[in-house]
Write a protein that holds these residues in place. Sequence first.
Motif, mmCIF file in Angstrom:
data_model
loop_
_atom_site.group_PDB
_atom_site.id
_atom_site.type_symbol
_atom_site.label_atom_id
_atom_site.label_comp_id
_atom_site.label_asym_id
_atom_site.label_seq_id
_atom_site.Cartn_x
_atom_site.Cartn_y
_atom_site.Cartn_z
ATOM 1 N N MET A 93 6.893 39.305 -27.048
ATOM 2 C CA MET A 93 5.539 39.324 -26.487
ATOM 3 C C MET A 93 4.969 37.932 -26.223
ATOM 4 O O MET A 93 4.431 37.674 -25.151
ATOM 5 C CB MET A 93 4.601 40.138 -27.390
ATOM 6 C CG MET A 93 4.887 41.626 -27.402
ATOM 7 S SD MET A 93 5.069 42.355 -25.751
ATOM 8 C CE MET A 93 3.411 42.159 -25.134
ATOM 9 N N MET A 102 8.502 41.837 -20.301
ATOM 10 C CA MET A 102 7.162 42.022 -20.858
ATOM 11 C C MET A 102 6.668 43.448 -20.623
ATOM 12 O O MET A 102 6.067 44.058 -21.512
ATOM 13 C CB MET A 102 6.190 41.037 -20.228
ATOM 14 C CG MET A 102 4.830 41.052 -20.918
ATOM 15 S SD MET A 102 3.805 39.684 -20.402
ATOM 16 C CE MET A 102 2.512 39.790 -21.644
ATOM 17 N N ALA A 111 7.017 35.213 -23.212
ATOM 18 C CA ALA A 111 6.759 35.156 -21.771
ATOM 19 C C ALA A 111 5.637 34.159 -21.470
ATOM 20 O O ALA A 111 5.734 33.353 -20.535
ATOM 21 C CB ALA A 111 6.391 36.542 -21.242
#
Length: 524
Positions: A106, A10, A109
Amino acid sequence: MLITGLIIAMLFAALDNTIVGTAMPKIIGELGGLSLLTWVTTAYMLTSTTVVPIAGKLADMFGRKLIYVTGIIIFIIGSALCGISTSMEQLIIYRGIQGIGGGVMMPMAMIIIGDLFTGKQRAKWQGIFGGIFGLSSVIGPQIGGFIVDNWTWNWVFYINLPVGIIALVFIIRGLPKHRAVGKPKIDYAGIVTMIVGVVSLLLALSFGGKDYAWDSWQIIGLFVLAIVSLFAFVRIESRTSEPILPVHLFKNRIFSTVNGVGFFLSLGMFGAVVFVPLFMQGIMGTSATASGTVMMPMMIALILASIIGGQIVYKIGPRRQMVIGMLIAAVSFYLLSTMSENTTRLGASSYMVIMGFGIGLVMPLLTLVLQESFKREELGVVTSSAQFFRSIGGTFGITILGAIMNHVSGSELDTKLTPIITKMPDQMADFKTKILDLIHTDPHGLYNTLLNPDALKQLPKEAIETMVPVLKSTLVDSLHSVFLYALVFIVVGALLALLIGKVKLTQRSKEEKKEAAAQTASSH
């Protein structure tokens, strides 16, 4: 091991845009293609935003591991291709490929955090991951500057390769495999109509009023294509058995209101992110680098508030915390609308701290509330929807607030500056024509040109003495309008937050923890 992999993945995905932005002057200097500059960012934005909801649905169908690993590999390949680009056109295409990987990574996570934890633990980790996203905005420019100063610009992209491979190893080792039941049905018609609709909409919003007039056939055509495609998308989604974005979700009050809050929060937030640096450079005369540091307190406050919010939400409840955060952000926009030529850098930074704290209390909750309100089978779709509507909101925000600033500026400059320009000597005819054209077509560009210290040195002394005070007062008035409209968007978001209703945060039982641990162990 899995959490470590998620954090690494991330962070390096979130860092990419801020690092690349810092390196752009060097990239343009070597590759040329200044006219294509905006496409480097636009290409990434188009692909990453569009793929988010698709990735969420595919993660529900095929499992997190396959989709996440695929996203990381695409991002690594895209980064490597960007690094070997020999022209601006190549870089734009490769940034689009990189954006596909970024758009998968994106939301993934947050989806996996939703799988691993429930209730209080989920809230804590959502806050920490929200903080990681904020951290990227703080350290990204510094990392980008260091790479460009000490290495070549290519390493802005190559740096993703070793970091991405490390994240990939951790995630492959730590994430359980998915056991599919039956043959999944992919909604190809939904995917195509959604891509065409979203890309057309984003292109119209990105280029309208800048590259093409709002009433030009190009922009009108893009809006028409977007409307037709999205209408077809809704029709398809209401009839197919495995829709990419199920229409029935919008009938759920929590889904609609939470995503509405995220949309309006992003609408307003980008008013600060884009226009506060313009105020600092244009009114206070700070450099571009120094104006960027004004945003740092906001991001630090956002990180702290995200982490604190993840701890206190279990005590005060998501709805109350969301409303409090939105109102704090609204106060900061009011304070921004009071800034003048006498405002100090410390004063502007303090307003940004207030904003960061408000946004930080809200942002992690958008995902948390959705995850707590839907079944596990829909976790990917609802989690990615939060990211998707925030991205769309940000694009709308930049467009709408930019149009407001240009409208107010154009009107005031026409009243205050045009008479001054027309009285200038005939020997300045070319200069007069250029300025009058900018007043009517691109006031933002006029500010950037005439409030730049280097550009001012090249102007006649008479022009500086008569024009700059008018430009500054007009810029202040225009930005006041921008911040007040942003305040309205935030207040609308706060009112929507009141409609969410009660959301009960679950506590994870010992049995669930043992079951999850057993599943993870059996997958290896």
